[in-house]
Design an enzyme around this catalytic site. Sequence first.
Site, PDB file in Angstrom:
ATOM      1  N   GLU A 286     -13.177   1.962  -2.218  1.00  0.00           N
ATOM      2  CA  GLU A 286     -13.845   1.939  -3.529  1.00  0.00           C
ATOM      3  C   GLU A 286     -15.296   1.479  -3.397  1.00  0.00           C
ATOM      4  O   GLU A 286     -16.194   2.073  -3.999  1.00  0.00           O
ATOM      5  CB  GLU A 286     -13.047   0.994  -4.440  1.00  0.00           C
ATOM      6  CG  GLU A 286     -13.642   0.700  -5.793  1.00  0.00           C
ATOM      7  CD  GLU A 286     -12.852  -0.437  -6.485  1.00  0.00           C
ATOM      8  OE1 GLU A 286     -11.597  -0.371  -6.516  1.00  0.00           O
ATOM      9  OE2 GLU A 286     -13.480  -1.392  -6.958  1.00  0.00           O
TER      10      GLU A 286
ATOM     11  N   LYS B 174      -3.669  -1.873  -0.924  1.00  0.00           N
ATOM     12  CA  LYS B 174      -4.622  -2.141  -2.007  1.00  0.00           C
ATOM     13  C   LYS B 174      -5.954  -2.640  -1.454  1.00  0.00           C
ATOM     14  O   LYS B 174      -7.032  -2.287  -1.967  1.00  0.00           O
ATOM     15  CB  LYS B 174      -4.025  -3.176  -2.967  1.00  0.00           C
ATOM     16  CG  LYS B 174      -4.973  -3.652  -4.071  1.00  0.00           C
ATOM     17  CD  LYS B 174      -5.496  -2.505  -4.934  1.00  0.00           C
ATOM     18  CE  LYS B 174      -5.975  -2.962  -6.298  1.00  0.00           C
ATOM     19  NZ  LYS B 174      -6.969  -4.004  -6.264  1.00  0.00           N
TER      20      LYS B 174
END
Lengths: 336, 336, 336, 336
Positions: free
Chosen positions: C194, C187
């Site tokens: 991102e 993550k």
Amino acid sequence: MQIAIVGLGRMGSNMTRRLLGAGHACVVHDLHAEAMQALSAAGARGAASLAELAAALEPPRTVWLMLPAAVVDATLQALLPHLGRGDTVIDGGNSHYRDDLRRAALLAPQGLHYVDVGTSGGVWGLAEGYCLMVGGEPDAVERLTPIFTALAPGAAAAPPTPGRDVRAGAERGWLHCGPSGAGHFVKMVHNGIEYGLMAAYAEGFDILRQAGIGAHPRAADAETAPLAHPEAYRYDFDLAEIAELWRRGSVVRSWLLDLTAHALLQDPTLQALQGRVADSGEGRWTLEAAIDTGTPAPVLATALFARFASRGGSDFANRVLAAMRREFGGHEERRT
Amino acid sequence: MQIAIVGLGRMGSNMTRRLLGAGHACVVHDLHAEAMQALSAAGARGAASLAELAAALEPPRTVWLMLPAAVVDATLQALLPHLGRGDTVIDGGNSHYRDDLRRAALLAPQGLHYVDVGTSGGVWGLAEGYCLMVGGEPDAVERLTPIFTALAPGAAAAPPTPGRDVRAGAERGWLHCGPSGAGHFVKMVHNGIEYGLMAAYAEGFDILRQAGIGAHPRAADAETAPLAHPEAYRYDFDLAEIAELWRRGSVVRSWLLDLTAHALLQDPTLQALQGRVADSGEGRWTLEAAIDTGTPAPVLATALFARFASRGGSDFANRVLAAMRREFGGHEERRT
Amino acid sequence: MQIAIVGLGRMGSNMTRRLLGAGHACVVHDLHAEAMQALSAAGARGAASLAELAAALEPPRTVWLMLPAAVVDATLQALLPHLGRGDTVIDGGNSHYRDDLRRAALLAPQGLHYVDVGTSGGVWGLAEGYCLMVGGEPDAVERLTPIFTALAPGAAAAPPTPGRDVRAGAERGWLHCGPSGAGHFVKMVHNGIEYGLMAAYAEGFDILRQAGIGAHPRAADAETAPLAHPEAYRYDFDLAEIAELWRRGSVVRSWLLDLTAHALLQDPTLQALQGRVADSGEGRWTLEAAIDTGTPAPVLATALFARFASRGGSDFANRVLAAMRREFGGHEERRT
Amino acid sequence: MQIAIVGLGRMGSNMTRRLLGAGHACVVHDLHAEAMQALSAAGARGAASLAELAAALEPPRTVWLMLPAAVVDATLQALLPHLGRGDTVIDGGNSHYRDDLRRAALLAPQGLHYVDVGTSGGVWGLAEGYCLMVGGEPDAVERLTPIFTALAPGAAAAPPTPGRDVRAGAERGWLHCGPSGAGHFVKMVHNGIEYGLMAAYAEGFDILRQAGIGAHPRAADAETAPLAHPEAYRYDFDLAEIAELWRRGSVVRSWLLDLTAHALLQDPTLQALQGRVADSGEGRWTLEAAIDTGTPAPVLATALFARFASRGGSDFANRVLAAMRREFGGHEERRT
């Protein structure tokens, strides 16, 4: 004054010689007998063990560790039983400043002082002096003034900064930067900056070196952008001469440029080198500090990552890019 | 020798003074009468027009243009009718090197010589000499040797590079870098490097300045990463002292650091400045050359873009980022 | 199956609703009574304390913590006395993966299982499902399959990857990535990516927005490079339309682009935003991992630092640059 | 409607097939007979020369050039004598938008229309449709609506953007972006963004791949920083599974990720590739636009320069760095 130096690598040996030259009494220890013999011949007293080294010093003792960061803790543990209240241990190597915080807290209850010293100057320090960035308690640092004075370049090494009063400060070439860890913190950032400066020069000289590509025909290649204006890239620059030129009167003059001029003079193409550029930790820690404190440091980061890439660190990432291009465009990679 | 200088701004005026000081005969022209009067008082001969200026020179004439890049072409057009075969025009300003290529090709059929000179040194050049990067035909450049010698710092301005034979080369502080455009090309890359060097120092000093954030409580904020180890960021560094320190014996010593030490001494927080950093073209052109030649220049690019951002250039991009975060996470922006 | 959720913020509440919708029995706890009441109305059982929450669960218990990273440890300590051998604690928030390693080692001797889950999907997850990156021992993870299946988007959320056999793997929208910490590690890198993706779009749209600057006269300014070809920058692009356009058939289509198209449709200039862009930790940790492992990540670093700068983080560095320019060139800053 | 396609490479052939499939009458020309034969077999009419091609079209003619940027001008010159007032030439390749400005100005006096179309979609466009970014006069563009409609993906290719009225706009998958050059300008920035997106993924997957380095002992090396916490880097991630995972529900889902998942599924180590990554011009031009307009684009720049470096572009710069290190520290390079 009397001081012990543990670790007689290139830096430790040269610093001992500079201290000896300034009249200080040096007790030295190293695992390699030859290193000790060379220093003994120069006037230092060799100690075969840390115990012998400690015994050779008058309390309060001063022991300067000049060791790879990875062995400082083990050496410190071995040394501690031989030290006593009021003694001072100096770490002059490339430790992470957080290790200084930990060690100072470890030694304080035993009445031992811990001083961290970031040392810059490389192989030139013996002749020109070392720039010393010092962290620790004021009293402990103050007591070491004769040592720092001997090692540092002294005020005469650079012209005075206009408007600056002469005072017992940074113009001596050493500075008490703050409490424990401050010396290595400042040295850490110093090296982070160093990486950025070096990269700026390297990129610039690379552009100069490519300034002649318009004079040489390139194979037509649908995968690579053609040179729009070959007539504008027909220079054949003498990089060694340009480096020398910039040493005088230009905005980019610096000691790193002096070194670059020398390197390019010896070997204008630098073909003897592979260009696999090491990094010794401070650049990484500088970035971590930038990240922790929310301070943008894109230039320093880019310079560090270019070093990683010089050692092949981007190979997989590049293959991922090539794979994507093949997937979406059917672009087959152009093989060497 | 006799030379005309057109454009008496800060650079042109100082260069004229340095030439006068070396015994050269200077004819000067500028649109501002005061600038001419000041130079006349210093021994130059003022010319009220370009025609008068050309008439005051013995052929073959030498005219040095020291003008903003944007007005060089217009001035050159106005000057040309007054020049004759064998005369030389020098562009010593910050022209793009491709304009040199164009202008040299324009003047050659008329028997006129065009020499481009990248000039570094800023306000310090009057006293310390200018670093001159010269492009043009060998004969035309050779003839100007007395002028370049007078303007340049001379070999004594820096210690000799070990192993370098003394010769009539770059150690004089000026260099014939190659054919037309070579001088401004080298100056262009010089400035590109300059931006990178400056950014490296600026980022490093910024990290040092933030080294105390652990000592001050921060408002809890789900949108901003907390500081994991506040105890490691409790330093209160004296940036002016550290800049001064590094000037002696450190790897990062340089002229830019000398200037930084002076600036921080005068105003340690630099609060009088806004930090909107201009760029005058060369950094942009350096990047274009990097792009054209396929030379990676991420540090120079990052440094240039940081200047754009300092002037608000990223404001919209930042709003795009904030908008995306709001879209996917419902993150409301934290307002000032 | 039965599960407890501790922490009913936006993410915790929505996940509970999705679990309820899939028929799972949810016991919930939060310090804010309203959050609990809303979930109770939706079918969850509220627990006023961690003790009550534990008592409401059949052993072996499953407790999903959905909390700010800063309070996970304290909550875990408060919860532990109420748990027993064989129970499982899940941290579904944004913890650093190293905290997972520490916590798993803490719980193991008590026979407790610890599972870390990186959760992506934001406010859209309730309807579309959450992408779940899971770390922990295989048995503990396996037992939670019904929960993960309910939360994840499921295979139908995207077209199958050509050549991929249908198997109980990543195409379900959740994945057992490895041992403890693996979920949050993946993550973490997800968020690092991102940031890079977002920055690429933001920079691109910013360039499109500036494509009309040649149509507007700019004040002459010696300190700023003039626009060489104003005639080439006379476009007035509709950014919302372009974002929408790229959503179909282009190489850059993505979910982030979908969101950008929506945001630009609502407010083409995004003037309602300030552009102070937060970062919540993972981008920083990703860079630390890059640094630790010697992996070049210049794009991810640059994207992170742009966020710092958006919040004013470069202000001092910019003043250093302005100060240097004033020192060497007498360049006075252009004030706003 | 009737249209001619000149250039039957991968893109031109596929676009012709898509047009034929939509019922348009296609006249095709290419220097390679096989390419023409293949299209003839699919229903197109082959023309052995540009003259024949023009003769086969009813005025007003429509000719779509799908050629390498380097040969567009020559082909256009050869084509012009065969065209007449009211005809339209489309450049659907990867031309620089400034070439569009020049060509449109060249054709206008002859009553010819010039339309520039940036085309994205790669080998997938035949099946999924091409994203078309169109520049030119409104009337000329309007007349081509049937062609664009046939080539574009159509609104159904993506879910509607919430709040968007259905209108004849970008949701069709093609857009009239503005006057001449607007299509290629938008495509240029599209590709600049593409490079940034690709680099973000590549860096992230590289970090994941390195997450196991703590499990393998490394040779001690004074020149390279040791790994401080090897226990935190013991993961062995399945990159293909992670890429697949992120395709559903995650913030980073995108078409490029879909492709990456496919590539990693086929070859998880990508060892069959060398990782020499080409760039075809648009990334470079995007940066030039960023520089011209003063728009910070550090992520796009870094991504482009990483491609240059993947092809060995940094080799000399790296040797400069190694040379500097040897000069100041006596650091001998570690050879492979």
